[in-house]
Design an enzyme around this catalytic site. Structure first.
Site, PDB file in Angstrom:
ATOM      1  N   CYS A 124       4.314   3.838  -2.747  1.00  0.00           N
ATOM      2  CA  CYS A 124       4.351   3.188  -1.446  1.00  0.00           C
ATOM      3  C   CYS A 124       5.753   2.647  -1.153  1.00  0.00           C
ATOM      4  O   CYS A 124       6.738   3.376  -1.259  1.00  0.00           O
ATOM      5  CB  CYS A 124       3.287   2.092  -1.403  1.00  0.00           C
ATOM      6  SG  CYS A 124       2.930   1.442   0.248  1.00  0.00           S
ATOM      7  N   THR A 125       5.877   1.371  -0.836  1.00  0.00           N
ATOM      8  CA  THR A 125       7.171   0.794  -0.468  1.00  0.00           C
ATOM      9  C   THR A 125       8.056   0.523  -1.667  1.00  0.00           C
ATOM     10  O   THR A 125       9.172   0.009  -1.502  1.00  0.00           O
ATOM     11  CB  THR A 125       6.960  -0.500   0.341  1.00  0.00           C
ATOM     12  OG1 THR A 125       6.095  -1.373  -0.398  1.00  0.00           O
ATOM     13  CG2 THR A 125       6.360  -0.192   1.696  1.00  0.00           C
TER      14      THR A 125
END
Length: 320
Positions: free
Chosen positions: A107-108
């Site tokens: 993800c991030t």
């Protein structure tokens, strides 16, 4: 034993943080553990979790120096997420990672890799909702927000949240074959492979009168060795070719033809790993036609020939 270290950066996403220990920690072959997984922070302090609690970790950043694989889960930490920078402790922690270690983000977590310069000139992905922010901060990265994960050799990135499961299973499959990955997936009660990309999860309203293509995908998976084409799949779904193609791409992120090739390659890999079938029969049963066609597709997908793949991943199956 392969050493996996999960680096929890402050404001870590708790869901992402738990994926690598669960998947890699579950992996077994002949009853033996394949990975040791440790979770560390950038220092010895507890780490804030974005869901509103604090985690006390068992290890400090020094274990990064022993890692064969480092995983960075998603985070809301301001430096990488807002300014394209790393603070001193985070930069120092990343410096501890061995040069030959495999690095993964979920993800991030890709923002951390971007801020460290580890994605410059590389293809990568992150959560689709933050793609434009990522591009503005890290213009040197070839970002593809339509896929679930990107394997760029020694650096791998995944899309948001559950795509971290897809990436970890992909690594298990690449390291030890489909059976190890499948057993880990069954233990965690998740699918061993998800079709398509994250583009299917982007909020795009579709006409209410259009049906799903899921039943047709199931139908096609049972007939991979048969001559299937777009017209046949659309007819089975009782849709026009145009409507079927549009709906199929919306649901999977792929065209019907690209999806069908993907499924046939995956089935061929499974047959190479688990059977003694000659390569030409594997090609026929997977719907790829000839041994030459199978060889071409495998080389294009993973860079090896069918025989080389079988030597690496088969469970003692003699070569034809």
């Amino acid at each position: 034993m392969h050493e996996v270290v999960v680096l929890a950066v402050d404001e870590v996403v708790g869901y992402d943080l738990n994926i690598p220990p669960q998947l890699f920690g579950t992996a077994r072959k002949n009853g033996e553990r394949l990975y040791r997984v440790r979770v560390c922070g950038v220092d010895d302090r507890p780490v804030r979790v974005s869901a509103g609690y604090t985690a006390v970790l068992d290890h400090g950043p020094e274990v990064l120096a022993e890692a064969d694989t480092v995983v960075i889960p998603g985070t809301r930490v301001a430096g990488p997420r807002r300014h394209g920078t790393l603070d001193g402790p985070l930069a120092a922690a990343i410096e501890l990672i061995p040069a030959d270690a495999r690095i993964m983000s979920i993800c991030t977590g890709a923002f951390v890799l971007g801020a460290a310069g580890l994605l410059d000139g590389r293809r990568a992905t992150t959560h689709w909702a933050y793609a434009e922010e990522f591009r503005q901060l890290y213009p040197k990265v070839d970002l593809d927000e339509n896929v679930l994960f990107v394997d760029d050799g020694d650096v791998l990135t995944s899309a948001g949240l559950a795509a971290g499961v897809d990436l970890c299973l992909h690594v298990l499959r690449s390291d030890h074959g489909s059976e190890v990955a499948n057993v880990a997936a069954r233990h965690c009660v998740v699918p061993p492979w998800r079709d398509g990309g994250q583009s299917q999860y982007i909020d795009r309203p579709l006409p209410a009168d259009e049906g799903s293509t899921a039943a047709t995908r199931d139908w096609a998976l049972r007939r991979l060795g048969e001559p299937l084409d777009l017209a046949a799949m659309a007819a089975q779904a009782r849709m026009s070719v145009r409507t079927f193609s549009r709906r199929f791409r919306a649901e999977t992120g792929l065209s019907p033809r690209a999806w069908l090739i993907q499924q046939r390659i995956r089935h061929a890999r499974h047959l190479l790993e688990t059977t003694r079938l000659p390569v030409d029969q594997v090609a026929a049963e997977s719907g790829l036609g000839t041994a030459a066609s199978l060889r071409q597709h495998l080389n294009a997908t993973i860079g090896v020939s069918p025989l080389a793949y079988r030597r690496t991943f088969s469970e003692g199956a003699p070569l034809p």
